[in-house]
Design a protein around this motif. Structure first.
Motif, PDB file in Angstrom:
ATOM      1  N   GLY A 159       3.520  -9.443  -9.848  1.00 39.18           N
ATOM      2  CA  GLY A 159       3.637 -10.691  -9.103  1.00 39.18           C
ATOM      3  C   GLY A 159       4.955 -11.382  -9.414  1.00 39.18           C
ATOM      4  O   GLY A 159       5.293 -11.592 -10.583  1.00 39.18           O
ATOM      5  N   LEU A 160       5.724 -11.707  -8.372  1.00 35.77           N
ATOM      6  CA  LEU A 160       6.965 -12.466  -8.516  1.00 35.77           C
ATOM      7  C   LEU A 160       6.694 -13.897  -8.070  1.00 35.77           C
ATOM      8  O   LEU A 160       6.394 -14.144  -6.901  1.00 35.77           O
ATOM      9  CB  LEU A 160       8.078 -11.842  -7.666  1.00 35.77           C
ATOM     10  N   ARG A 161       6.789 -14.856  -8.990  1.00 30.82           N
ATOM     11  CA  ARG A 161       6.543 -16.261  -8.681  1.00 30.82           C
ATOM     12  C   ARG A 161       7.835 -17.046  -8.848  1.00 30.82           C
ATOM     13  O   ARG A 161       8.673 -16.726  -9.700  1.00 30.82           O
ATOM     14  CB  ARG A 161       5.472 -16.832  -9.606  1.00 30.82           C
ATOM     15  N   VAL A 181       2.999  -8.730 -14.616  1.00 29.87           N
ATOM     16  CA  VAL A 181       1.851  -8.009 -14.076  1.00 29.87           C
ATOM     17  C   VAL A 181       0.980  -8.993 -13.300  1.00 29.87           C
ATOM     18  O   VAL A 181       0.706 -10.102 -13.769  1.00 29.87           O
ATOM     19  CB  VAL A 181       1.053  -7.343 -15.210  1.00 29.87           C
ATOM     20  N   ALA A 182       0.584  -8.623 -12.100  1.00 34.03           N
ATOM     21  CA  ALA A 182      -0.111  -9.545 -11.196  1.00 34.03           C
ATOM     22  C   ALA A 182      -1.387 -10.073 -11.830  1.00 34.03           C
ATOM     23  O   ALA A 182      -2.200  -9.320 -12.366  1.00 34.03           O
ATOM     24  CB  ALA A 182      -0.441  -8.839  -9.886  1.00 34.03           C
ATOM     25  N   GLY A 183      -1.533 -11.399 -11.751  1.00 34.49           N
ATOM     26  CA  GLY A 183      -2.729 -12.041 -12.249  1.00 34.49           C
ATOM     27  C   GLY A 183      -2.749 -12.274 -13.743  1.00 34.49           C
ATOM     28  O   GLY A 183      -3.667 -12.927 -14.248  1.00 34.49           O
ATOM     29  N   PHE A 212       9.049   1.344  -5.387  1.00 37.15           N
ATOM     30  CA  PHE A 212       8.607  -0.030  -5.224  1.00 37.15           C
ATOM     31  C   PHE A 212       8.285  -0.330  -3.767  1.00 37.15           C
ATOM     32  O   PHE A 212       9.034   0.045  -2.860  1.00 37.15           O
ATOM     33  CB  PHE A 212       9.687  -1.017  -5.705  1.00 37.15           C
ATOM     34  N   ILE A 213       7.178  -1.055  -3.566  1.00 38.44           N
ATOM     35  CA  ILE A 213       6.787  -1.571  -2.264  1.00 38.44           C
ATOM     36  C   ILE A 213       6.524  -3.068  -2.418  1.00 38.44           C
ATOM     37  O   ILE A 213       5.793  -3.463  -3.330  1.00 38.44           O
ATOM     38  CB  ILE A 213       5.539  -0.858  -1.720  1.00 38.44           C
ATOM     39  N   THR A 216       4.544  -3.472  -5.758  1.00 40.22           N
ATOM     40  CA  THR A 216       3.828  -2.370  -6.376  1.00 40.22           C
ATOM     41  C   THR A 216       4.816  -1.332  -6.869  1.00 40.22           C
ATOM     42  O   THR A 216       5.676  -0.875  -6.108  1.00 40.22           O
ATOM     43  CB  THR A 216       2.853  -1.720  -5.379  1.00 40.22           C
ATOM     44  N   PHE A 217       4.701  -0.971  -8.144  1.00 39.75           N
ATOM     45  CA  PHE A 217       5.423   0.186  -8.667  1.00 39.75           C
ATOM     46  C   PHE A 217       4.462   1.359  -8.642  1.00 39.75           C
ATOM     47  O   PHE A 217       3.328   1.264  -9.121  1.00 39.75           O
ATOM     48  CB  PHE A 217       5.904  -0.054 -10.095  1.00 39.75           C
ATOM     49  N   GLN A 218       4.903   2.474  -8.084  1.00 40.51           N
ATOM     50  CA  GLN A 218       4.036   3.633  -8.011  1.00 40.51           C
ATOM     51  C   GLN A 218       4.823   4.894  -8.284  1.00 40.51           C
ATOM     52  O   GLN A 218       6.019   5.001  -7.977  1.00 40.51           O
ATOM     53  CB  GLN A 218       3.345   3.715  -6.654  1.00 40.51           C
TER      54      GLN A 218
END
Length: 480
Positions: free
Chosen positions: A326-328, A392-394, A476-477, A305-307
């Motif tokens: 998302g890191l795949r 970006v996730a998803g 980042f988390i 997560t970037f916040q």
């Protein structure tokens, strides 16, 4: 299932949070040696006593589990919100060797039987925000406790049931009952094909728990070839390196991939492959070449997560920004080639000399890699990575689908985030790793922020993404 097969390695964790506490566990799993009757129901009588041992295949899985309870209905303010990680490894069972001589009909029959097990199952609280209590929104008193047990009745192989119980004390404000006391129990099932599901289709569990796959979950149970059968305690040979170095080349196959909506522009990447070969050395000073084994990849993924927000000195002033990424990737092992096979001419003898080849490998040492040892470094198997993507996730159906919205921006202005990869070649003290440079800017703020992340393997052998500077730690988390 016979009662002698038990859940192994179960360790309850210490409770976390105050006054609402959360207790997880770690280390649950199947035994590494079992008989077929313990793994399959029903088992054919003449096969039931066959010994099965842990093989060399494994897959890592992780799920983001969120417990959320609101006040005054599904749209009311959050009372308690707990973010958790469910992580485990699935592994294959293979037939134990039954002695020298021709392969028996029993071993032939079992070699193709797809038995898998579960190891290192854990449920742990995970804080996905900074500057707030992730467990308790209204200072409620209560507890959420998880446990695990082994059970059958879910197909032909056993599963692990993750049970939970939750208790909320009544909340009274100025003599008025704001929320009543509440008790609830429920469970999830972890299957040896990587699936985590809500048990018994419980409406209460589905209402208050959100399950998001991080590491994509379900896989096939492939048949095990005959040559993979081994005796208990046996394993493929390991080559322990004291130094690893990758050829300093540009990242191969990387494609920059933008994501754009009304409030954000995120430029990620995909298709990145790690080094195909490594120069390795052992404690005796012997130098070899390790080659990436493209067979049997292990899929993996992480959420990050970037916040940013008004409390931060960086972008996003006047509101909050949260981008879920998302890191795949796929994880591969390295195989250490015999002496004489180097990175510059695989399978070709060097000029002016002959390749020293052990009789096992024949004239061409690259034609049969079955006996090549697996590369280990600092007490764990050293992995190689292929098809690394950070998006970006998803957006591509990867980790984060079905979870929270990937982009939230309440600042009223557009946020830009760019991520670019570089491979670090490594040396005797540091293994090669992927560095990710990032740069974020906001249309209302002329001063961009930037930093670096490191994609590496932690002390437990799990791929992880670590911040390398204060700005990265602030913004980042990582989940996974």
């Amino acid at each position: 299932m016979p009662s002698r097969m038990r859940l192994v390695g179960y360790r309850p964790d210490q409770p976390v949070g105050d006054p609402f506490t959360v207790t997880g566990f770690s280390g649950a799993g199947f035994p590494e040696q079992a008989t077929l009757r313990e793994l399959v129901t029903p088992a054919q009588p003449y096969l039931a006593g066959a010994g099965m041992v842990r093989g060399d295949q494994q897959r890592q899985h992780s799920y983001w589990l969120r417990y959320l309870r609101r006040r005054s209905g599904p749209t009311g303010p959050k009372r308690v919100c707990v973010d958790l990680l469910v992580r485990f490894t699935t592994f294959d069972y293979v037939v134990a060797d039954i002695g020298p001589g021709p392969v028996s009909s029993r071993q032939h029959a079992l070699a193709g039987f797809p038995c898998w097990g579960i190891a290192d199952l854990s449920v742990s609280p995970h804080a996905v925000g900074t500057g707030r209590n992730p467990f308790n929104k209204f200072n409620e008193v209560g507890a959420l406790v998880f446990g695990a047990r082994l059970e059958t009745g879910h197909g032909t192989v056993p599963a692990i049931r993750i049970g939970y119980r939750v208790h909320h004390e009544p909340t009274v404000v100025d003599g008025a009952l704001l929320t009543p006391a509440h008790d609830e129990v429920g469970s999830f099932l972890v299957h040896s094909d990587g699936l985590l599901e809500v048990a018994d289709q419980s409406l209460a569990t589905r209402t208050h728990f959100l399950v998001t796959p991080v590491n994509a979950g379900v896989h096939d149970r492939p048949p095990v070839p005959l040559h993979a059968a081994r005796s208990p305690g046996g394993t493929r040979p390991a080559w322990h390196a004291t130094g690893l170095t990758a050829t300093p080349t540009a990242p191969a196959g990387v494609r920059l991939t933008p994501y754009t909506d009304d409030t954000a522009v995120v430029t990620g990447f995909q298709g990145l492959d790690g080094p195909e070969t490594l120069a390795v050395r052992d404690a005796a000073g012997e130098a070899r070449t390790a080659m990436l084994d493209a067979v049997a990849p292990e899929p993996g993924a992480l959420l990050l997560t970037f916040q940013a927000g008004s409390a931060d000195p960086g972008p996003g002033r006047g509101g909050r920004v949260r981008l879920l990424l998302g890191l795949r990737f796929s994880v591969h092992r390295y195989l250490v080639a015999p002496a004489g096979v180097d990175r510059s001419g695989v399978g070709r003898p060097p000029e002016g000399g002959d390749v020293h080849v052990d009789a096992h490998y024949g004239d061409d040492p690259t034609t049969n890699r079955e006996a090549w040892p697996v590369l280990w470094h600092r007490g764990r198997r050293h992995p190689g990575f292929r098809q690394v993507a950070l998006l970006v996730a998803g957006a591509d159906g990867g980790p984060g689908r079905g979870g929270p919205d990937p982009v939230r921006n309440s600042t009223g202005s557009r946020i830009r985030l760019a991520l670019a990869p570089d491979w670090e070649p490594g040396d005797d003290d540091h293994a090669p790793e992927l560095r990710i440079r990032w740069r974020a800017s906001h249309s209302d703020d002329p001063s961009p922020v930037e930093g670096r992340l490191a994609f590496r393997v932690d002390e437990g052998g799990r791929p992880t993404l670590a911040p390398l500077d204060e700005e990265s730690r602030r913004h980042f988390i990582v989940t996974g």
